[in-house]
Write an enzyme that holds these catalytic residues in place. Structure first.
Site, short mmCIF file in Angstrom:
data_model
loop_
_atom_site.label_atom_id
_atom_site.label_comp_id
_atom_site.label_asym_id
_atom_site.label_seq_id
_atom_site.Cartn_x
_atom_site.Cartn_y
_atom_site.Cartn_z
CG HIS A 17 30.74 30.23 74.56
ND1 HIS A 17 30.52 29.78 75.77
CD2 HIS A 17 29.35 30.38 74.26
CE1 HIS A 17 29.08 29.35 75.93
NE2 HIS A 17 28.51 29.82 75.04
CE LYS A 41 17.82 32.67 80.32
NZ LYS A 41 18.69 32.52 79.20
NE ARG A 90 25.05 25.51 70.29
CZ ARG A 90 24.60 25.32 71.41
NH1 ARG A 90 25.26 24.96 72.43
NH2 ARG A 90 23.29 25.78 71.73
CB SER A 128 26.98 26.56 78.99
OG SER A 128 27.61 27.45 78.50
#
Ligand code: PNS
Length: 164
Positions: A17, A41, A90, A128
């Site tokens: 990030h 979430k 990515r 993450s």
């Protein structure tokens, strides 16, 4: 003045990030790093904690501002006068979900462009989620997150509490 937003969950921020933040901050006059307020979430870290970790990591970038948002990302972008939404890409596996989001956002706000930036190869596999998994099992993640984030992860998994 050209402003952009870089939205995400950032639960927690990684060097992947931060690479995108630094490069996007070079392209735009102002960059808003926007942490999604997404209690549904069940994030590991609260919005406040995520903002704190991000703010600490980008404090050397004068044109970067970290804040939270909820609701539609395009409405947040409009409220900030942003011309673009920045997203990092990515691997090919990111493409489908990003394509759907960019297409929907373009439908909702045609005046706002989604700008994709390729993550540097060094961090192309870092997420993450994988960082949290490794940290939860006691692994060393300091190559992928700032030291303070690594410490927070270790603390969180030692106490076993979530940020919500
Ligand atoms: O880091 P993430 O979890 O990949 O980020 C996803 C994010 C925050 C960019 C996305 O979930 C989002 O924009 N949510 C806000 C709600 C919204 O606008 N949804 C419509 C976009 S398709």
């Amino acid at each position: 003045m050209k402003a952009a937003i870089y939205p995400g969950s950032f639960d927690p921020v990684t060097y992947g990030h931060l690479d995108i933040v630094a490069r996007a901050a070079d392209l735009f006059d102002k960059l808003y790093v926007a942490v999604l307020n997404n209690p549904a979430k069940s994030p590991l870290f609260s919005v406040h904690e995520r903002i704190e970790m991000l703010s600490d990591a980008v404090s050397h970038l004068a044109n970067v501002c970290v804040e939270s948002f909820s609701g539609l990302v395009v409405e947040y972008a409009r409220a900030r006068g942003a011309i673009a939404i920045v997203r990092g890409l990515r691997a090919v596996s990111d493409f489908e979900a990003e394509f759907k989001m960019a297409s929907m956002n373009s439908h909702l706000a045609p005046e706002i462009e989604t700008v994709f930036m390729m993550t540097v190869s060094e961090y192309s596999f870092v997420s993450s989620s994988i960082v949290k998994e490794v940290a939860s099992l006691g692994g060393d993640v300091r190559a992928y997150v700032p030291e303070r984030v690594a410490v927070r992860l270790a603390e969180r998994f030692a106490t076993g509490s979530s940020g919500v």
